[in-house]
Every structure is written in structure tokens, then in C-alpha cells.
Design a protein around this motif. Sequence first.
Motif, PDB file in Angstrom:
ATOM      1  N   VAL A 151      44.290  40.066  33.774  1.00  0.00           N
ATOM      2  CA  VAL A 151      44.356  40.307  35.227  1.00  0.00           C
ATOM      3  C   VAL A 151      42.966  40.286  35.857  1.00  0.00           C
ATOM      4  CG1 VAL A 151      44.938  42.001  37.004  1.00  0.00           C
ATOM      5  CG2 VAL A 151      46.484  41.629  35.114  1.00  0.00           C
ATOM      6  N   ARG A 152      41.979  40.888  35.173  1.00  0.00           N
ATOM      7  CA  ARG A 152      40.635  40.945  35.749  1.00  0.00           C
ATOM      8  C   ARG A 152      40.062  39.531  35.938  1.00  0.00           C
ATOM      9  NH1 ARG A 152      36.195  44.229  36.689  1.00  0.00           N
ATOM     10  NH2 ARG A 152      37.468  46.053  36.369  1.00  0.00           N
ATOM     11  N   VAL A 153      40.231  38.719  34.914  1.00  0.00           N
ATOM     12  CA  VAL A 153      39.708  37.348  34.996  1.00  0.00           C
ATOM     13  C   VAL A 153      40.419  36.575  36.108  1.00  0.00           C
ATOM     14  CG1 VAL A 153      39.641  35.140  33.768  1.00  0.00           C
ATOM     15  CG2 VAL A 153      38.926  37.212  32.627  1.00  0.00           C
ATOM     16  N   ARG A 154      41.723  36.782  36.221  1.00  0.00           N
ATOM     17  CA  ARG A 154      42.463  36.077  37.281  1.00  0.00           C
ATOM     18  C   ARG A 154      41.980  36.541  38.654  1.00  0.00           C
ATOM     19  NH1 ARG A 154      48.247  36.993  36.874  1.00  0.00           N
ATOM     20  NH2 ARG A 154      48.136  38.486  35.183  1.00  0.00           N
ATOM     21  N   ALA A 155      41.714  37.850  38.778  1.00  0.00           N
ATOM     22  CA  ALA A 155      41.243  38.381  40.064  1.00  0.00           C
ATOM     23  C   ALA A 155      39.839  37.855  40.372  1.00  0.00           C
ATOM     24  CB  ALA A 155      41.257  39.904  40.028  1.00  0.00           C
ATOM     25  N   GLU A 156      39.008  37.751  39.337  1.00  0.00           N
ATOM     26  CA  GLU A 156      37.636  37.240  39.557  1.00  0.00           C
ATOM     27  C   GLU A 156      37.667  35.786  40.021  1.00  0.00           C
ATOM     28  OE1 GLU A 156      35.902  38.143  35.785  1.00  0.00           O
ATOM     29  OE2 GLU A 156      35.218  40.136  36.427  1.00  0.00           O
TER      30      GLU A 156
END
Length: 233
Positions: A151-156
Motif C-alpha cells: 500500500v505504501r509503495v502504491r500511495a507513493e
Amino acid sequence: MSIHKLNVAIDGPAGAGKSTISRLVANELGYVYVDTGAMYRSVTWKMLQRGLPLSEQDAIVELARQSDIRLFPHPSGQQVFVDGEDVTEAIRSSEVTSSVSDVAKIAGVRALLVEKQKLMALEKGVVMDGRDIGTNVLPHAEVKVFMTAGVRVRAERRRRELEDKGSRITLEQLMAEISERDRIDQEREVSPLVMADDAILLDTTEMSIGQVVERIIDLCKAKMGGEKLNENV
Ligand code: DC
């Protein structure tokens, strides 16, 4: 040398990079790219334009039935027209993004859009991305990929995209928004987001765009090679 065209189904959660990758794979193969999320976004955009509330489900299905949604290839992705109006940018607004998962839950809307999507892929040579392509729209697609990323990578990734457009939404807000969309997409009754049994799982958290594209092209080449071998048997 006869080369059969394939259909390529790319599914996965919001922000996994499906559209960028699908477009590049389509370019490389000389195939047509179809972004099915843009179709759900188009219906949502029109619903908001008309001021229709989400509770008016029958009216939303009727609206979808009456909408002429067209997708055209474009160097930067895909151009989207609804009833002749260019909505390419408008369907990416935050208003559309926050309502689209609820519109995509409506069975009647899905039935209409899935029928259109199946027609688009009839002649093969299509790279189609969405949530239910491998399971429901193109269950016989020769290549099926389920793309994920943390999720973090997708949000970044999404934040970088939005920053380019001048938006200043925080990473935490984006993570919450993405997680909520994942939840709605996975928990809906009709065609929820699940991986097809015969799909290849690609976790792109630590992969570059080029690596992901190459992997999918390799899968396509293997399929084409396999089919030719079968022809010779
Ligand atoms: O890929 P996207 O973010 O543009 O998709 C927008 C919404 O549409 C998303 O919440 C899930 C839904 N969708 C779907 O239910 N089925 C598809 N084949 C494509 C998108």
C-alpha cells in the motif's frame, strides 16, 4: 510465420501500476490497450454531472445504458469520450475517484460494461486492465497477470503522479484512500477483486516498470511459442 494474437488480462488493486504497464505492453506488442476502470469512471462522472445520488441505482444503470463511452488510443494513455465529450481529465478528479468504487458495485452497471468489454476483445490483440478481467470479462485470456504492490509503495507512486499535477495530498491520506478502495473492490458481491486461479502473481513493490513490462512480454512470448509448438504436433 503465423503469429496468433493473444488477449492479455491485467488485474490488481488500485495503484499497482496496471495502466502504465498495460499501455507499454500493448505498445510493444502492437495491441490495443483497454482501461476498463475508465469506463466505470465515465459512468460515475456522468452520474455526478446529473446530480444523481448513489442511492438511485436504477437511474444510474439507465444512465450507463444511455451513455456512449468511447476509448481511443493516445500516446499518453487513452482518451475517453462520453457522448462525444472529452472526459479524459475529468474522470480522474477526486470526486470521481471517491465515488467510483460504489458505482462499480452496481450489478446492472457491471453487466452493461462487461458486455462492451467482451466485444472490444473479440478479435484478440487486446491488453485489458481492471479488477475482474481474468476472472469474468476474459476468462479465456491467454495471459493473465495479477499485479500487486504494498500500500505504501502504491500511495507513493500515486503521490508522485498527483504532485506532477500540482496536488498536495499527504501520503497518509493516499494510503487511507487506497486501502478503502481495495476494501470496497474486494468485498463487493458482484465480481470482487480476486486473483484468477490461472493468473501469474506479480508483486511489483521492488520491480521497475521496465522489469514488469519485460516479464509480461516474456509470458506472452512463451504463450506464442507454445501455441506454435502445439500447431506442429
Ligand atoms: O483502475 P481504476 O482506479 O481507474 O478503477 C476505478 C474503479 O473501478 C475501482 O474502484 C474499481 C472499479 N473497477 C472495477 O470494479 N472493475 C474493473 N474491471 C475496473 C475498475
